[in-house]
Design a protein around this motif. Structure first.
Motif, PDB file in Angstrom:
ATOM      1  N   UNK A 201       0.787  -1.327   0.028  1.00  0.00           N
ATOM      2  CA  UNK A 201       0.115   0.102   0.098  1.00  0.00           C
ATOM      3  C   UNK A 201       0.823   1.224   0.033  1.00  0.00           C
ATOM      4  N   UNK A 202       0.337   2.128  -0.557  1.00  0.00           N
ATOM      5  CA  UNK A 202       0.817   3.559  -0.840  1.00  0.00           C
ATOM      6  C   UNK A 202       2.383   3.387  -1.424  1.00  0.00           C
ATOM      7  N   UNK A 203       2.592   2.397  -2.473  1.00  0.00           N
ATOM      8  CA  UNK A 203       3.883   2.500  -2.941  1.00  0.00           C
ATOM      9  C   UNK A 203       3.809   3.331  -4.398  1.00  0.00           C
ATOM     10  N   UNK A 204       2.566   3.546  -4.779  1.00  0.00           N
ATOM     11  CA  UNK A 204       2.269   4.368  -5.841  1.00  0.00           C
ATOM     12  C   UNK A 204       2.732   3.508  -7.367  1.00  0.00           C
TER      13      UNK A 204
ATOM     14  N   UNK B   3      -6.584  -2.354  -2.874  1.00  0.00           N
ATOM     15  CA  UNK B   3      -5.852  -0.968  -2.647  1.00  0.00           C
ATOM     16  C   UNK B   3      -6.623  -0.491  -1.537  1.00  0.00           C
ATOM     17  N   UNK B   4      -5.975   0.642  -1.114  1.00  0.00           N
ATOM     18  CA  UNK B   4      -6.467   1.497  -0.078  1.00  0.00           C
ATOM     19  C   UNK B   4      -6.784   3.173  -0.575  1.00  0.00           C
ATOM     20  N   UNK B   5      -5.837   3.391  -1.474  1.00  0.00           N
ATOM     21  CA  UNK B   5      -6.073   4.884  -2.033  1.00  0.00           C
ATOM     22  C   UNK B   5      -6.746   4.653  -3.313  1.00  0.00           C
ATOM     23  N   UNK B   6      -7.028   5.725  -3.804  1.00  0.00           N
ATOM     24  CA  UNK B   6      -7.561   6.022  -5.224  1.00  0.00           C
ATOM     25  C   UNK B   6      -6.803   5.562  -6.202  1.00  0.00           C
ATOM     26  N   UNK B   7      -7.195   5.053  -7.410  1.00  0.00           N
ATOM     27  CA  UNK B   7      -6.375   4.479  -8.479  1.00  0.00           C
ATOM     28  C   UNK B   7      -6.926   4.937  -9.819  1.00  0.00           C
ATOM     29  N   UNK B   8      -6.197   5.758 -10.412  1.00  0.00           N
ATOM     30  CA  UNK B   8      -6.518   5.945 -11.726  1.00  0.00           C
ATOM     31  C   UNK B   8      -6.557   4.875 -12.832  1.00  0.00           C
ATOM     32  N   UNK B   9      -7.926   4.563 -13.333  1.00  0.00           N
ATOM     33  CA  UNK B   9      -8.154   3.331 -14.159  1.00  0.00           C
ATOM     34  C   UNK B   9      -7.841   3.770 -15.525  1.00  0.00           C
TER      35      UNK B   9
ATOM     36  N   UNK C 152     -13.701  -3.294   2.149  1.00  0.00           N
ATOM     37  CA  UNK C 152     -13.544  -4.064   3.533  1.00  0.00           C
ATOM     38  C   UNK C 152     -12.838  -3.260   4.541  1.00  0.00           C
ATOM     39  N   UNK C 153     -13.377  -2.518   5.071  1.00  0.00           N
ATOM     40  CA  UNK C 153     -12.981  -1.598   6.232  1.00  0.00           C
ATOM     41  C   UNK C 153     -12.271  -0.556   5.400  1.00  0.00           C
ATOM     42  N   UNK C 154     -10.986  -0.512   5.444  1.00  0.00           N
ATOM     43  CA  UNK C 154     -10.240   0.745   4.545  1.00  0.00           C
ATOM     44  C   UNK C 154      -9.672   0.337   3.271  1.00  0.00           C
ATOM     45  N   UNK C 155      -9.753  -1.275   2.879  1.00  0.00           N
ATOM     46  CA  UNK C 155      -9.342  -1.719   1.777  1.00  0.00           C
ATOM     47  C   UNK C 155     -10.646  -1.773   0.650  1.00  0.00           C
ATOM     48  N   UNK C 156      -9.901  -1.624  -0.542  1.00  0.00           N
ATOM     49  CA  UNK C 156     -10.943  -1.831  -1.775  1.00  0.00           C
ATOM     50  C   UNK C 156     -10.525  -2.871  -2.718  1.00  0.00           C
ATOM     51  N   UNK C 157     -11.511  -3.768  -3.147  1.00  0.00           N
ATOM     52  CA  UNK C 157     -10.894  -5.011  -4.230  1.00  0.00           C
ATOM     53  C   UNK C 157     -11.735  -4.410  -5.370  1.00  0.00           C
ATOM     54  N   UNK C 158     -11.103  -4.054  -6.485  1.00  0.00           N
ATOM     55  CA  UNK C 158     -11.757  -3.558  -7.719  1.00  0.00           C
ATOM     56  C   UNK C 158     -11.534  -4.617  -8.665  1.00  0.00           C
TER      57      UNK C 158
END
Length: 179
Positions: A122-125, A146-152, A164-170
């Protein structure tokens, strides 16, 4: 840590120290594969785990019927634990473990993958870089944890997302547009 479904359900696997990796929780693994089963069949499909960590996501894929697995890990200690975990299964399955930077290795694999799992630190960019790296090797679905927004990028479309809590599965579907 235990495999949560399929033919190897409940089999234990070793996990690297949590200071090295952050294994995907069993509840999330079960949910990922349940959602994935509603999107595609597993038999004879290929699975790429770009940031293998403990190797659990790849073993879940094999246990649930995927035909082949490629896992990539660049931390040597984690790689050695994954290698040990995979040794029980590789005699009966098409499993490959590669050592190194998945952003460099994946695009040069020469193979297309039906499902690609992307769960870097996480937060590795590196989410956007990871999606760019798989653009030419994705056959169908990419999954981001991921936990941050990701540009798709435009060559993927979001088909499902769960929090899931702070996590997203996209879940993304490759839409075959080259940019």
């Amino acid at each position: 840590m235990n495999i949560t479904g399929g033919i190897y359900n409940r089999q234990k696997i070793a996990a690297p120290d949590e200071s090295i990796t952050r294994p995907t929780l069993s509840k999330i693994r079960m949910s990922v594969f349940n959602m994935l089963s509603s999107l595609t069949g597993f038999e004879d499909k290929s699975f790429l785990d770009m940031f293998a960590g403990s190797g659990i996501m790849g073993l879940e894929a094999i246990s649930r019927g995927f035909g082949s697995l490629v896992s990539i890990e660049k931390n040597k200690r984690a790689y050695n634990i994954i290698k040990s975990n995979f040794s029980k299964y590789e005699k009966h399955h098409d499993i490959k473990l590669l050592y190194g930077d998945s952003l460099k290795i994946a695009p040069k694999s020469g193979k297309k993958f039906d499902v690609i799992y992307i769960d870097p630190p996480y937060f590795s960019g590196v989410y956007e870089s990871s999606l760019a790296a798989i653009k030419d090797i994705s056959n169908d679905i990419a999954i981001l944890e991921h936990v941050t927004d990701v540009e798709i990028p435009p060559y993927f479309e979001i088909i499902k997302q769960k929090k899931y809590g702070e996590k997203f599965v996209t879940f993304l579907r490759y839409n075959n547009i080259r940019s």
